[in-house]
Write an enzyme that holds these catalytic residues in place. Structure first.
Site, PDB file in Angstrom:
ATOM      1  N   ASP A 128       0.874  -1.160   0.000  1.00  0.00           N
ATOM      2  CA  ASP A 128       0.000   0.000   0.000  1.00  0.00           C
ATOM      3  C   ASP A 128       0.915   1.215   0.000  1.00  0.00           C
ATOM      4  OD1 ASP A 128      -2.641   1.050  -0.045  1.00  0.00           O
ATOM      5  OD2 ASP A 128      -2.311   1.782   1.980  1.00  0.00           O
TER       6      ASP A 128
ATOM      7  N   TYR B 190       1.126  11.066  -8.639  1.00  0.00           N
ATOM      8  CA  TYR B 190       1.584  12.357  -8.134  1.00  0.00           C
ATOM      9  C   TYR B 190       3.037  12.671  -8.507  1.00  0.00           C
ATOM     10  CZ  TYR B 190      -2.675  11.877  -5.376  1.00  0.00           C
ATOM     11  OH  TYR B 190      -3.991  11.710  -4.993  1.00  0.00           O
TER      12      TYR B 190
ATOM     13  N   HIS C   1      10.281   4.905  -2.589  1.00  0.00           N
ATOM     14  CA  HIS C   1       9.645   4.207  -1.471  1.00  0.00           C
ATOM     15  C   HIS C   1       9.384   2.735  -1.826  1.00  0.00           C
ATOM     16  CE1 HIS C   1       6.907   5.705  -4.409  1.00  0.00           C
ATOM     17  NE2 HIS C   1       5.789   5.350  -3.798  1.00  0.00           N
TER      18      HIS C   1
END
Ligand code: IMP
Length: 203
Positions: free
Chosen positions: A71, A156, A182
């Site tokens: 997630d 984004y 990430h």
């Protein structure tokens, strides 16, 4: 028999990145579809870690293999870490990212660079057939630029800038982004967990 790992996502781009980073692990990596699983999972957790675990556990309940799930999202400090776990749902799933990005830029109008700090977060959960679970959370720190730029990436990326390169993550190549992102970092962390576990079981 070769080990199987099921990654609980239907996203093709993610599967390619996952395969690249988990390559050489000695396991076959399958998407949910490839594993013959169709499941609509409600992501009702309040953290990235919780949501990754919810997804991995839901699929793990249906198979006898290792299941991974992720997630991810964008936290903007000035906006109290929004859109956060709602990143995909912000302004509605069907709203284009051009519109979402413009709205976020509008909410930061006049805010100086020092207060525009933000991060992409990714949590990856692994659930093993014996029920044991591990979660790894990684981030890439950056700031929201004054305007969108770049043609690569998705979501984004055009408004998320990294100091190291002085440009948005949409202006980086795929390899440059994977090295600092990430998701890249969380996948490499989970890879180390899998390696440790395979090694322990075999020795
Ligand atoms: P997920 O697929 O539920 O993890 O949703 C993640 C959402 O966060 C995506 O739909 C994007 O809006 C955003 N996001 C996550 N990672 C990135 C990234 O690397 N670049 C741009 N947007 C991202």
């Amino acid at each position: 028999m070769e080990k199987k790992i099921i990654f609980a996502t239907g996203n093709k781009d993610k599967m390619q990145e996952i395969r690249e980073i988990l390559d050489g692990l000695g396991a076959e990596i399958l998407s949910m579809k490839e594993a013959g699983i169709s499941l609509d999972i409600e992501e009702n957790g309040t953290t990235f870690e919780e949501n990754a675990l919810i997804k991995a556990k839901a699929v793990a309940g249906m198979v006898n293999e290792i299941v991974l799930a992720d997630d991810s999202g964008l936290e903007i400090d000035y906006l109290d870490k929004q859109p956060g776990v709602y990143s995909a749902r912000f302004m509605g799933e069907d709203t284009s990212y051009e519109v979402k990005n413009q709205e976020l830029l509008k909410r930061l109008t006049g805010v100086p660079k020092a207060k525009r700090t933000a991060r992409f977060v990714c949590a990856i959960a692994a659930v093993f057939p014996d029920g044991e679970a591990v979660v790894r959370r990684e981030t890439v720190e950056g700031y929201i630029g004054e305007r969108p730029e770049g043609e690569n990436g998705f979501g984004y990326d055009p408004i998320f800038y990294v100091e190291e390169y002085g440009c948005s993550t949409a202006a980086l190549t795929r390899q440059q982004k994977n090295a600092i992102s990430h998701r890249g970092k969380a996948l490499r962390a989970i890879r180390r967990e899998l390696e440790n576990r395979f090694y322990q079981k075999e020795s």
